[in-house]
Scaffold this motif. Structure first.
Motif: not given
Lengths: 284, 252
Positions: A88-90, A94-96, A152-153, A215-216
């Motif tokens: 879930p973290s990954l 990556l999604g964000g 994600v935001s 940063l992500s």
């Protein structure tokens, strides 16, 4: 017509691979020495009165393996813990990051090539990027609750600016003679955009993407420290609260490794895409 | 036919004129050398004809129609090949770039690019990247790109200024042979007096600040030129002397 000036200069890549390998071996040896020292200190010097907050690296390594990577081959060695928290973290990370890229790159190119819009938008961008994304976590909680959208935001808000600003700068500073060529040869606007402006800005776009990627990771962990039910950040704070210190350390090491691997993967990808850039920079 | 009429240009206004009242007529198929000291406005003149800058006053007509923006059938070769070939495109794709968007399919574009590369004896380098080639080869790619566009008017802005002397002679001869085969009008800017006489049918001399036409000399040399024998002809020596004196007179 073959003159001495006519020979082709240097093929792509080549020779460098060896020195890169030697260089990375040297860098890793420093890390090994540091870890070795830590191991030595924690097992021999302070071992008499056991220090639980700083477990020896050997124990951390074993915990790292047992907690995350001792799963069955069919699941890529991932343990249930890894599936519940690492994936879930990954995904959020990556999604964000990808969403920020999808928004930031086109917007950056458009603003960078605009004559006036950039003047109006730039102060807003510089103001917005000065706000630490972590301070906006409460705002995003109000907006999205304790959800994946919230996390994600937070990531998007934090990493959009480096991508946007670098892309803007790259698109604005396209070598003027490339644009002369486009005009003289009547190159259409779409072709000019895709074959001249975007490639010319690509080195800066990648610079932005690299900053954003690291940063992500920070924002991913931070956003998982509040009101989460899964994720490495959640696992980390949970392990801390329940005094599972080797587990906590394993999550920290995992985050470091994750950051390193993602950054390396991006660099490899960049080398492929921007081969022309690295080769021409070296010859200058 | 290219007509330049009383063209003047100042980069800043108020400011000095870089070009002043330049009037020039170039007939179809002519190769005119424009020679002058650096900073005399030679490049400005070419950029105005190419529609890259809008001159302060005066008019440029191509086959009777006033030039506004870049004419369709005009191509240009710049001095700084390293800044005008796109390093992220292969040699072939660089040459094919001007052909995009005129209805040709990818295969036809590539075929045309390879044909243009053959004309500059570089078909072998089609799949390489510009930065893998020597300076002389890169400038030949630049010329091939212009040829692929099949222009009726080719502008060359000090095209051989940044290559070594031997390569330069080769490129001059290449230009002459390409021109003999394709028969387009060529305007070549140079600061090299010998080059201007060697390749030109006519040499136009520009004075210095402001740039204006101070000499227009027909080159009465046999069409078939040779790097050694042509340069030994008394007419060649006489002409280069005349051009040289005109240029020397411009500042002192």
């Amino acid at each position: 017509m073959n003159t001495p000036g006519d020979r082709a200069v240097i093929p792509v890549g080549g020779r460098r691979a060896g020195s890169v390998l030697a260089g990375s071996a040297l860098r890793w040896s420093v890390l090994l020495v540091v870890v070795g020292l830590w191991q030595f200190v924690t097992t021999t010097v302070v071992a008499a009165d056991y220090e639980p907050y700083f477990p020896p690296p050997g124990i951390v390594a074993r915990t790292l393996y047992e907690t995350w990577f001792s799963g069955p081959v069919s699941r890529g060695f991932l343990t249930p813990t890894a599936i519940d928290h690492l994936l879930p973290s990954l995904g959020r990370l990556l999604g964000g990051w990808a969403l920020a890229a999808v928004m930031g790159i086109p917007a950056g190119v458009a603003l960078g090539r605009s004559k006036y819009a950039i003047e109006y938008v730039q102060p807003v961008i510089h103001f917005a990027r000065s706000i630490p994304a972590t301070t906006l976590i409460p705002v995003f909680i109000v907006l999205f609750g304790f959800s994946t959208s919230m996390r994600v935001s937070v990531i998007i808000f934090g990493v959009l600016w480096p991508i946007l600003l670098n892309t803007m700068d790259g698109a604005r500073k396209v070598e003027p003679s490339y644009l002369d060529i486009a005009r003289v040869f009547g190159v259409s606007r779409p072709v000019r955009l895709l074959l001249i402006i975007v490639p010319a800005a690509a080195p800066r776009i990648f610079a932005g993407l690299r900053i954003s990627l690291s940063l992500s990771i920070i924002l991913m962990v931070t956003s998982e420290l509040v009101g989460a039910t899964d994720g490495i950040g959640f696992f980390l704070s949970n392990a801390k609260k329940s005094f599972q210190l080797p587990e906590m350390w394993s999550a920290i090491v995992l985050l470091g490794a994750l950051g390193y691997l993602l950054n390396t993967a991006l660099l490899v990808f960049e080398r492929r895409i921007l081969g022309w850039y690295h080769n021409t920079e070296e010859s200058r | 036919m290219l007509e330049v009429e009383e063209l003047s240009h100042a980069y800043r206004r108020p400011g000095p004129n870089v070009l002043e009242d330049v009037t020039l007529i170039v007939g179809d198929g002519e190769l005119v050398s424009i020679v002058g000291r650096s900073g005399c406005g030679k490049s400005t003149l070419l950029r105005a004809i190419a529609g890259l800058i809008r001159p302060t006053s005066g008019q440029i007509r191509l086959d009777g129609t006033p030039v506004d923006g870049t004419p369709d059938n005009l191509a240009m070769v710049f001095q700084d090949y390293s800044r005008t070939l796109l390093p992220w495109l292969s040699v072939r794709d660089n040459v094919a770039l001007p052909l995009r968007g005129n209805g040709m399919c990818r295969r036809a574009r590539r075929a045309a690019a390879v044909e243009a590369l053959e004309a500059v004896l570089l078909a072998d380098a089609a799949r390489q990247y510009p930065w893998q080639l020597s300076g002389g080869m890169q400038q030949r790619v630049s010329i091939a790109r212009a040829l692929a566009y099949q222009p009726t008017l080719l502008l060359m802005d000090e095209p051989f200024g940044s290559v070594d002397a031997q390569t330069r002679e080769d490129l001059e001869d290449l230009l002459l042979s390409v021109r003999a085969n394709r028969g387009m009008t060529i305007l070549l800017v140079t600061h090299d007096i010998d080059e201007s006489v060697y390749v030109g049918d006519r040499v136009v001399v520009l004075g210095h600040s402001p740039g204006r036409v101070i000499g227009d000399l027909a080159v009465d040399l046999p069409r078939q030129r040779d790097q050694i024998t042509t340069r030994e002809l008394p007419e060649f020596i006489h002409l280069r002397g005349r051009v040289g004196r005109l240029i020397r007179a411009t500042t002192r």
